[in-house]
Enzyme design. Structure first.
Site, PDB file in Angstrom:
ATOM      1  N   ALA A   1       0.718  -1.253   0.035  1.00  0.00           N
ATOM      2  CA  ALA A   1       0.131   0.198   0.122  1.00  0.00           C
ATOM      3  C   ALA A   1       0.935   1.343  -0.104  1.00  0.00           C
ATOM      4  O   ALA A   1       1.897   1.090   0.758  1.00  0.00           O
ATOM      5  CB  ALA A   1      -1.009   0.126   0.758  1.00  0.00           C
TER       6      ALA A   1
ATOM      7  N   GLY B   1       0.614  -5.640   0.004  1.00  0.00           N
ATOM      8  CA  GLY B   1      -0.312  -6.099  -0.435  1.00  0.00           C
ATOM      9  C   GLY B   1       0.162  -5.998  -2.012  1.00  0.00           C
ATOM     10  O   GLY B   1      -0.744  -6.561  -2.278  1.00  0.00           O
TER      11      GLY B   1
ATOM     12  N   GLU C   1      -0.307  -9.557  -1.374  1.00  0.00           N
ATOM     13  CA  GLU C   1      -1.399 -10.028  -1.144  1.00  0.00           C
ATOM     14  C   GLU C   1      -2.376  -9.946  -2.462  1.00  0.00           C
ATOM     15  O   GLU C   1      -2.932 -11.105  -2.468  1.00  0.00           O
ATOM     16  CB  GLU C   1      -2.140  -9.345  -0.394  1.00  0.00           C
ATOM     17  CG  GLU C   1      -1.694  -8.841   1.283  1.00  0.00           C
ATOM     18  CD  GLU C   1      -2.203  -8.496   2.200  1.00  0.00           C
ATOM     19  OE1 GLU C   1      -2.104  -6.805   1.566  1.00  0.00           O
ATOM     20  OE2 GLU C   1      -2.902  -9.187   2.872  1.00  0.00           O
TER      21      GLU C   1
ATOM     22  N   GLU D   1       4.362  -5.050   6.632  1.00  0.00           N
ATOM     23  CA  GLU D   1       2.998  -4.168   8.036  1.00  0.00           C
ATOM     24  C   GLU D   1       3.390  -4.138   9.345  1.00  0.00           C
ATOM     25  O   GLU D   1       3.831  -2.736   9.464  1.00  0.00           O
ATOM     26  CB  GLU D   1       2.465  -5.041   7.544  1.00  0.00           C
ATOM     27  CG  GLU D   1       1.487  -4.771   5.935  1.00  0.00           C
ATOM     28  CD  GLU D   1       1.126  -5.849   5.324  1.00  0.00           C
ATOM     29  OE1 GLU D   1       2.482  -6.778   5.658  1.00  0.00           O
ATOM     30  OE2 GLU D   1       0.880  -6.742   4.147  1.00  0.00           O
TER      31      GLU D   1
HETATM   32  N1  DAK Z   1       4.404   3.134  -0.378  1.00  0.00           N
HETATM   33  C1  DAK Z   1       4.729   4.303  -0.694  1.00  0.00           C
HETATM   34  N2  DAK Z   1       6.014   5.056  -1.351  1.00  0.00           N
HETATM   35  C2  DAK Z   1       7.166   3.798  -1.369  1.00  0.00           C
HETATM   36  C3  DAK Z   1       6.351   1.951  -0.318  1.00  0.00           C
HETATM   37  C4  DAK Z   1       5.469   2.587  -0.095  1.00  0.00           C
HETATM   38  N3  DAK Z   1       4.863   1.047   0.342  1.00  0.00           N
HETATM   39  N4  DAK Z   1       7.427   1.804  -0.767  1.00  0.00           N
HETATM   40  C5  DAK Z   1       9.003   2.827  -1.931  1.00  0.00           C
HETATM   41  N5  DAK Z   1       7.780   3.294  -1.358  1.00  0.00           N
HETATM   42  C6  DAK Z   1       9.336   4.638  -2.742  1.00  0.00           C
HETATM   43  C7  DAK Z   1       9.360   5.181  -1.161  1.00  0.00           C
HETATM   44  O1  DAK Z   1       9.513   6.541  -0.363  1.00  0.00           O
HETATM   45  C8  DAK Z   1      11.597   5.901  -2.553  1.00  0.00           C
HETATM   46  O2  DAK Z   1      10.540   6.903  -3.129  1.00  0.00           O
HETATM   47  P1  DAK Z   1      11.123   8.606  -2.642  1.00  0.00           P
HETATM   48  O3  DAK Z   1      11.577   8.384  -1.666  1.00  0.00           O
HETATM   49  O4  DAK Z   1      12.851   7.680  -3.986  1.00  0.00           O
HETATM   50  O5  DAK Z   1      10.963   9.423  -3.221  1.00  0.00           O
HETATM   51  C9  DAK Z   1      11.269   5.114  -3.428  1.00  0.00           C
HETATM   52  O6  DAK Z   1      10.080   4.245  -3.570  1.00  0.00           O
HETATM   53  C10 DAK Z   1      11.993   3.883  -3.793  1.00  0.00           C
HETATM   54  O7  DAK Z   1      12.234   3.154  -2.331  1.00  0.00           O
HETATM   55  P2  DAK Z   1      13.486   3.434  -1.841  1.00  0.00           P
HETATM   56  O8  DAK Z   1      14.247   4.114  -1.511  1.00  0.00           O
HETATM   57  O9  DAK Z   1      13.159   2.482  -0.074  1.00  0.00           O
HETATM   58  O10 DAK Z   1      13.888   1.843  -2.285  1.00  0.00           O
HETATM   59  P3  DAK Z   1      15.444   1.103  -1.607  1.00  0.00           P
HETATM   60  O11 DAK Z   1      15.574  -0.187  -2.529  1.00  0.00           O
HETATM   61  O12 DAK Z   1      16.402   1.142  -0.735  1.00  0.00           O
HETATM   62  O13 DAK Z   1      13.842  -0.257  -0.256  1.00  0.00           O
HETATM   63  C11 DAK Z   1      11.851  -1.497  -0.253  1.00  0.00           C
HETATM   64  C12 DAK Z   1      13.014  -0.604  -1.170  1.00  0.00           C
HETATM   65  C13 DAK Z   1      11.073  -1.823  -0.696  1.00  0.00           C
HETATM   66  C14 DAK Z   1      12.598  -2.468   0.494  1.00  0.00           C
HETATM   67  C15 DAK Z   1      11.347  -0.393   1.170  1.00  0.00           C
HETATM   68  O14 DAK Z   1      11.064   0.864  -0.359  1.00  0.00           O
HETATM   69  C16 DAK Z   1       9.766  -0.831   1.871  1.00  0.00           C
HETATM   70  O15 DAK Z   1      10.577  -1.268   3.102  1.00  0.00           O
HETATM   71  N6  DAK Z   1       8.794   0.021   1.172  1.00  0.00           N
HETATM   72  C17 DAK Z   1       8.019   0.190   2.156  1.00  0.00           C
HETATM   73  C18 DAK Z   1       7.494  -1.528   2.383  1.00  0.00           C
HETATM   74  C19 DAK Z   1       6.238  -1.972   3.207  1.00  0.00           C
HETATM   75  O16 DAK Z   1       6.332  -1.693   4.176  1.00  0.00           O
HETATM   76  N7  DAK Z   1       4.945  -2.694   2.518  1.00  0.00           N
HETATM   77  C20 DAK Z   1       3.846  -2.696   3.156  1.00  0.00           C
HETATM   78  C21 DAK Z   1       2.531  -1.876   3.093  1.00  0.00           C
HETATM   79  S1  DAK Z   1       1.507  -1.667   3.688  1.00  0.00           S
HETATM   80  C22 DAK Z   1      -5.749  -2.692   3.345  1.00  0.00           C
HETATM   81  C23 DAK Z   1      -5.800  -3.732   2.979  1.00  0.00           C
HETATM   82  C24 DAK Z   1      -4.119  -3.701   1.802  1.00  0.00           C
HETATM   83  C25 DAK Z   1      -3.290  -3.224   3.015  1.00  0.00           C
HETATM   84  C26 DAK Z   1      -3.543  -2.351   3.868  1.00  0.00           C
HETATM   85  C27 DAK Z   1      -5.188  -1.593   4.455  1.00  0.00           C
HETATM   86  N8  DAK Z   1      -7.490  -3.016   3.554  1.00  0.00           N
HETATM   87  C28 DAK Z   1      -8.495  -3.852   2.476  1.00  0.00           C
HETATM   88  C29 DAK Z   1      -8.323  -1.943   4.647  1.00  0.00           C
HETATM   89  C30 DAK Z   1      -1.696  -3.083   2.545  1.00  0.00           C
HETATM   90  C31 DAK Z   1      -0.938  -2.584   3.014  1.00  0.00           C
HETATM   91  C32 DAK Z   1       0.484  -2.052   3.146  1.00  0.00           C
HETATM   92  O17 DAK Z   1       1.078  -3.220   2.282  1.00  0.00           O
END
Ligand code: DAK
Length: 262
Positions: free
Chosen positions: A70, A113, A116, A136
């Site tokens: 997400a 997501g 998922e 998450e």
């Molecule tokens: N959201 C927004 N931007 C993201 C992002 C994300 N999930 N993941 C990466 N980016 C962006 C980074 O902010 C960065 O942007 P800039 O700084 O360049 O502007 C760019 O993508 C490159 O990322 P990194 O610089 O961090 O790149 P790295 O190679 O160093 O790291 C990484 C890659 C994927 C390991 C890291 O970016 C990371 O940990 N990202 C977050 C992953 C994460 O936590 N994903 C889970 C999110 S929560 C629901 C259904 C579904 C959900 C919720 C509710 N309902 C039906 C109610 C789902 C929730 C989720 O998925």
């Protein structure tokens, strides 16, 4: 050909007869699933479901990244009231209810997501760079689109717990061993392999494919007896299709069948 002008976050193409490809295309955000991005995917799936010419769909993020979950910039602004409206849940329902074969070609990160949505697909082809995870917990939440349920049912409790509680990712080979992915191929081949598989499925009789997909999915939420019952009924329906008559006739006449989806 689909009209792609309406989309900003996805690309849609028909690269082979009866095969549609939806490519998530927010590379700068690693294909993070913003509301608009998810809605576009769902809208494209709805069009694919309606279009009789489409018999199988490949969902991919291309060669580098599948989807990093997400969009956390949007998540930062979300509160309970917005979430309870259920808009996002309804979007995910659109993915869950997609009736045609949906194949994920996963390269790079499939997180949160992103993992998922890959698990909503019927088949996952992994490129050798694929990394699957439910991280998450690192940002104070937990999977919200079926991650706890689908992951546990697919890879088993212990691995699901490791991924969900510790936020650890698994690579393509581990996903293969765990039954999350069905094949691992070089990353530059993943989309092509998924498209080939989609093309193979697209040659099969569409009603049989549709009912068979539904029957397999029923195994997740029905008792064995009810599932077998569903299977029997679905099988019986197929006996009344023109495609069944064509399939059997073609076999007996030693020729290739032509299926019409009737
Ligand atoms: N959201 C927004 N931007 C993201 C992002 C994300 N999930 N993941 C990466 N980016 C962006 C980074 O902010 C960065 O942007 P800039 O700084 O360049 O502007 C760019 O993508 C490159 O990322 P990194 O610089 O961090 O790149 P790295 O190679 O160093 O790291 C990484 C890659 C994927 C390991 C890291 O970016 C990371 O940990 N990202 C977050 C992953 C994460 O936590 N994903 C889970 C999110 S929560 C629901 C259904 C579904 C959900 C919720 C509710 N309902 C039906 C109610 C789902 C929730 C989720 O998925």
């Amino acid at each position: 050909m689909p009209d792609t002008t309406a989309y900003t976050d996805i690309l849609v193409a028909d690269p082979a007869p009866h095969v549609r490809q939806i490519t998530m295309n927010r590379p700068k955000q690693l294909n993070a699933l913003s509301a608009n991005h998810l809605n576009e995917i769902v809208a494209a799936l709805e069009l694919a479901a309606e279009d009789d010419e489409v018999r199988a769909v490949v969902l991919t993020g291309g060669e580098k990244v599948f989807a990093a979950g997400a969009d956390l910039t949007e998540m930062a602004k979300r509160d309970i009231a917005t979430t309870l409206k259920g808009t996002r849940d309804r979007a995910w329902e659109g993915v869950r209810k997609f009736p045609k074969p949906l194949i994920a070609a996963v390269n790079g990160y499939a997180l949160g997501g992103g993992c998922e949505i890959a698990m909503h697909c019927d088949i996952i082809i992994a490129g050798d760079t694929a990394k699957f995870g439910q991280p998450e917990v690192n940002v104070g939440i937990m999977p919200g689109a079926g991650g706890t349920q689908r992951l546990a049912r697919t890879v088993g409790k212990s691995l699901a717990m490791k991924m969900v509680l510790a936020g650890e990712m698994i690579d393509a080979e581990s996903a293969l061993r765990a039954g999350l992915a069905v094949e691992v191929v070089p990353h530059e081949m993943a989309v092509e392999r998924a498209l080939r598989l989609a093309a193979t499925i697209a040659q099969k009789p569409p009603i049989a494919v549709r009912l068979a997909k539904e029957a397999v999915l029923k195994s997740y939420d029905m008792t064995l007896e009810n599932g077998l019952d569903f299977e029997r009924r679905a099988f019986t329906i197929l006996l009344a299709t023109a495609d069944m008559k064509e399939g059997v006739a073609a076999f007996l006449e030693k020729r290739k069948p032509t299926f019409q989806g009737r």
